[in-house]
Design a protein around this motif. Structure first.
Motif, PDB file in Angstrom:
ATOM      1  N   THR A  89       0.840  -1.200   0.000  1.00  0.00           N
ATOM      2  CA  THR A  89       0.000   0.000   0.000  1.00  0.00           C
ATOM      3  C   THR A  89       0.873   1.248   0.000  1.00  0.00           C
ATOM      4  O   THR A  89       0.529   2.263   0.598  1.00  0.00           O
ATOM      5  N   GLY A  90       2.008   1.143  -0.679  1.00  0.00           N
ATOM      6  CA  GLY A  90       2.964   2.243  -0.701  1.00  0.00           C
ATOM      7  C   GLY A  90       2.622   3.335  -1.686  1.00  0.00           C
ATOM      8  O   GLY A  90       1.476   3.498  -2.106  1.00  0.00           O
ATOM      9  N   VAL A  91       3.654   4.077  -2.094  1.00  0.00           N
ATOM     10  CA  VAL A  91       3.455   5.261  -2.934  1.00  0.00           C
ATOM     11  C   VAL A  91       3.109   4.907  -4.372  1.00  0.00           C
ATOM     12  O   VAL A  91       2.643   5.767  -5.136  1.00  0.00           O
ATOM     13  N   GLY A  92       3.317   3.652  -4.766  1.00  0.00           N
ATOM     14  CA  GLY A  92       3.015   3.261  -6.137  1.00  0.00           C
ATOM     15  C   GLY A  92       4.151   3.590  -7.093  1.00  0.00           C
ATOM     16  O   GLY A  92       5.131   4.259  -6.727  1.00  0.00           O
ATOM     17  N   ILE A  93       4.017   3.117  -8.327  1.00  0.00           N
ATOM     18  CA  ILE A  93       5.028   3.342  -9.349  1.00  0.00           C
ATOM     19  C   ILE A  93       4.345   3.909 -10.590  1.00  0.00           C
ATOM     20  O   ILE A  93       3.466   3.261 -11.161  1.00  0.00           O
ATOM     21  N   PRO A  94       4.719   5.112 -11.014  1.00  0.00           N
ATOM     22  CA  PRO A  94       4.102   5.684 -12.208  1.00  0.00           C
ATOM     23  C   PRO A  94       4.280   4.774 -13.421  1.00  0.00           C
ATOM     24  O   PRO A  94       5.323   4.125 -13.584  1.00  0.00           O
ATOM     25  N   ARG A  95       3.275   4.751 -14.275  1.00  0.00           N
ATOM     26  CA  ARG A  95       3.306   3.863 -15.438  1.00  0.00           C
ATOM     27  C   ARG A  95       4.504   4.129 -16.342  1.00  0.00           C
ATOM     28  O   ARG A  95       5.035   3.211 -16.952  1.00  0.00           O
ATOM     29  N   ASP A  96       4.950   5.373 -16.430  1.00  0.00           N
ATOM     30  CA  ASP A  96       6.053   5.687 -17.342  1.00  0.00           C
ATOM     31  C   ASP A  96       7.401   5.172 -16.841  1.00  0.00           C
ATOM     32  O   ASP A  96       8.395   5.237 -17.562  1.00  0.00           O
ATOM     33  N   ARG A  97       7.432   4.644 -15.613  1.00  0.00           N
ATOM     34  CA  ARG A  97       8.676   4.098 -15.078  1.00  0.00           C
ATOM     35  C   ARG A  97       8.718   2.576 -15.104  1.00  0.00           C
ATOM     36  O   ARG A  97       9.759   1.977 -14.827  1.00  0.00           O
ATOM     37  N   LEU A  98       7.604   1.950 -15.417  1.00  0.00           N
ATOM     38  CA  LEU A  98       7.517   0.495 -15.315  1.00  0.00           C
ATOM     39  C   LEU A  98       8.520  -0.217 -16.214  1.00  0.00           C
ATOM     40  O   LEU A  98       9.114  -1.219 -15.828  1.00  0.00           O
ATOM     41  N   THR A  99       8.720   0.289 -17.425  1.00  0.00           N
ATOM     42  CA  THR A  99       9.608  -0.394 -18.369  1.00  0.00           C
ATOM     43  C   THR A  99      11.078  -0.242 -18.012  1.00  0.00           C
ATOM     44  O   THR A  99      11.926  -0.944 -18.563  1.00  0.00           O
ATOM     45  N   LYS A 100      11.402   0.646 -17.079  1.00  0.00           N
ATOM     46  CA  LYS A 100      12.797   0.893 -16.714  1.00  0.00           C
ATOM     47  C   LYS A 100      13.209   0.213 -15.409  1.00  0.00           C
ATOM     48  O   LYS A 100      14.389   0.212 -15.060  1.00  0.00           O
ATOM     49  N   LEU A 101      12.249  -0.353 -14.692  1.00  0.00           N
ATOM     50  CA  LEU A 101      12.514  -0.819 -13.328  1.00  0.00           C
ATOM     51  C   LEU A 101      13.640  -1.826 -13.225  1.00  0.00           C
ATOM     52  O   LEU A 101      14.372  -1.858 -12.240  1.00  0.00           O
TER      53      LEU A 101
END
Length: 201
Positions: free
Chosen positions: A134-146
């Motif tokens: 239930t944290g801050v989440g990850i913006p969609r534009d960063r998903l491919t770079k994780l």
């Protein structure tokens, strides 16, 4: 240090913190360099529920100190996988710690194991381990770079961006797949899919 002036004590504390930070960086580099050994290591039968229990035991103190509740739900019929249990502990521990760090103050981390007949790997018999926070989440534009080495979502000085790359490499070398379900809002989900032992043999 007994007898040290306040300025000297503060300076020494900074040195200790920097040594610890550099030690963590070096450890990450060594983990990344050791990935090749995971592929050739002796494979054994792995009970992922047992790996999850060990991981939770290692996470408990960090969770309590952050006010995070860790909930675990295990599938009693989860199939065994083939691999290196210690490497898989490293994968789950890294995902768990990242989830805890994403929660400020209070929150919940759920770790769930489930058997699957279908996954991103196709059809067959698979074991899934899900980390949902239930944290801050990850913006969609960063998903491919994780999972790119040296890319980090943490603030400067807080990470070198090797943790997720190590996780990705270990899972790949277990013939598995890791996916992240992020969104522009609170919470994130990481799923680790691993083929059942008979499928991996």
């Amino acid at each position: 240090i007994i007898g040290a002036s306040p300025d000297a004590a503060e300076f020494l504390q900074i040195i200790v913190e920097e040594v610890n930070r550099l030690n963590n960086v070096v450890t990450r580099f060594l983990d990344f360099a050791r990935l090749e050994k995971t592929e050739t290591a002796q494979r054994s039968r792995v009970d992922l529920n047992a790996v999850v229990k060990k991981t939770v035991h290692l996470l408990e103190n960090a969770g309590e100190s952050r006010g995070v509740e860790i909930k675990v739900r295990l599938d009693d019929l989860l199939p065994e996988v083939s691999g290196d249990p210690e490497a898989l502990v490293q994968v789950f521990l890294n995902l768990g710690l990242n989830a805890l760090q994403a929660m400020e103050g209070t929150g919940t981390l759920e770790i769930i194991t489930t058997r699957r007949r279908r996954s991103r790997l196709g059809y067959g018999s698979f074991a899934e381990v899900r980390f949902r926070d239930t944290g801050v989440g990850i913006p969609r534009d960063r998903l491919t770079k994780l999972f790119i080495p040296f890319y980090t979502t943490k603030s400067e000085g807080k990470g070198v961006g090797l943790g997720r790359a190590v996780v990705y490499g270990i899972v790949e070398r277990h013939h598995g797949r890791i996916e992240v379900l992020g969104r522009d809002g609170p919470g994130s989900v990481f799923n680790v899919h691993l083929p059942a032992r008979q499928a991996a043999s």
